[in-house]
Design an enzyme around this catalytic site. Sequence first.
Site, PDB file in Angstrom:
ATOM      1  N   LYS A 203      51.096  42.029  95.599  1.00 58.24           N
ATOM      2  CA  LYS A 203      50.742  41.284  96.800  1.00 58.24           C
ATOM      3  C   LYS A 203      52.006  40.863  97.541  1.00 58.24           C
ATOM      4  O   LYS A 203      52.946  40.311  96.946  1.00 58.24           O
ATOM      5  CB  LYS A 203      49.909  40.050  96.441  1.00 58.24           C
TER       6      LYS A 203
ATOM      7  N   ASP B 142      42.329  48.944 104.325  1.00 57.45           N
ATOM      8  CA  ASP B 142      41.317  48.238 103.541  1.00 57.45           C
ATOM      9  C   ASP B 142      40.441  47.414 104.480  1.00 57.45           C
ATOM     10  O   ASP B 142      39.341  47.817 104.858  1.00 57.45           O
ATOM     11  CB  ASP B 142      42.005  47.346 102.493  1.00 57.45           C
TER      12      ASP B 142
ATOM     13  N   LYS C 108      35.555  49.274  98.774  1.00 55.51           N
ATOM     14  CA  LYS C 108      34.978  48.327  97.821  1.00 55.51           C
ATOM     15  C   LYS C 108      33.464  48.344  97.983  1.00 55.51           C
ATOM     16  O   LYS C 108      32.955  48.327  99.111  1.00 55.51           O
ATOM     17  CB  LYS C 108      35.533  46.923  98.068  1.00 55.51           C
TER      18      LYS C 108
ATOM     19  N   GLU D  93      49.437  49.084 101.651  1.00 58.90           N
ATOM     20  CA  GLU D  93      48.043  48.807 101.983  1.00 58.90           C
ATOM     21  C   GLU D  93      47.940  47.744 103.079  1.00 58.90           C
ATOM     22  O   GLU D  93      48.526  46.668 102.961  1.00 58.90           O
ATOM     23  CB  GLU D  93      47.305  48.330 100.727  1.00 58.90           C
TER      24      GLU D  93
ATOM     25  N   ASP E  55      50.400  45.449  98.895  1.00 57.39           N
ATOM     26  CA  ASP E  55      49.238  45.088  99.704  1.00 57.39           C
ATOM     27  C   ASP E  55      49.581  43.862 100.534  1.00 57.39           C
ATOM     28  O   ASP E  55      49.823  42.781  99.999  1.00 57.39           O
ATOM     29  CB  ASP E  55      48.043  44.797  98.790  1.00 57.39           C
TER      30      ASP E  55
END
Length: 334
Positions: A111, A194, A218, A168, A142
């Site tokens: 992250k 995403d 997801k 990401e 991400d």
Amino acid sequence: MSPAARPELDELLATARVVALPLVTRFRGIDVREAMLIEGPQGWTEFSPFAEYDDEEASAWLAGAIDFGWNAPPQPLRDRIPVNATVPAVDPDSVPAVLARFPGCRTAKVKVAGSDQTLAQDVARVRAVRTALGPEGRVRVDANGGWNIDEAEHAIHALAPFDLEYVEQPCATVDELAEIRRRTKYMGIPIAADESVRRADDPLAVAEAGAADLLVIKAQPLGGIRRALDIVGRTGLPVVVSSALDTSVGLAMGAHLAAAVPSLEFDCGLGTASLLAADVTRAPLAPRDGSIPVVRVDPDPGLLDRYAAPPERVDWWIERLGRCHAVLGEEPVG
């Protein structure tokens, strides 16, 4: 097989349980993960949009929960799913302990771009992950849309020496993703989308705009396994199946999605049970030898009781379920 009819609200409420699970490390600004679990004809399912999501966005998560609980999943193409480690915004010294919770994982997602973090802190964290994994490991970052275009370009240059697998959601919008992909294309670092996929009116817009090299999908946020697979087929882009800090019940939904994706080139973000200090099953879907099995999960009644959310939070989730069910009632089934 045609989808089952959408259940009435009373049917959902009849088995609904709300849990509050402590996290090992603060993640996405929270220390406790709340989720509503519901038992459908096909087994247990999960409704767990984050608290800040509005009813319109959260209703897609409910559609995903209903899809998994009321419809049989597609025939699996694999029985285990390789997964990545997930490294929250921790200090570099904490990285080895985080990675130790993901035994056998060869890939780590780190992250970055948190509002309380500097680029220097992000670089130090990614450097620590690369050191821990060694040259053979795979490192992806991400940003959750946390950078503007110029910040993203600067950050990708700063992080490039660590041999990134991909970046990401470096920026928030599809147009910004397309621009940062254009600016950094010569570096050979793929851009993954995403939030731009699940929050767009048309998920295909990401592919049509040339805004990403791959998609992170997801099951819950995209409205269920069947809808996610439709997006995969229509975009033609490689995908990574990921989770949203789900309980093992929700991770089982993600595993069934990953099992049905025709080509699975990347390790999936379905190992996040390792970020939970408690779960709803005594056999959590935590990584072993770098993968998780494709199974359904039945919660343990004792754990549902032990980690039951406070009454006021249960009421909040019940009210939210009703509002999201009403939103779905305005949409056709299927």
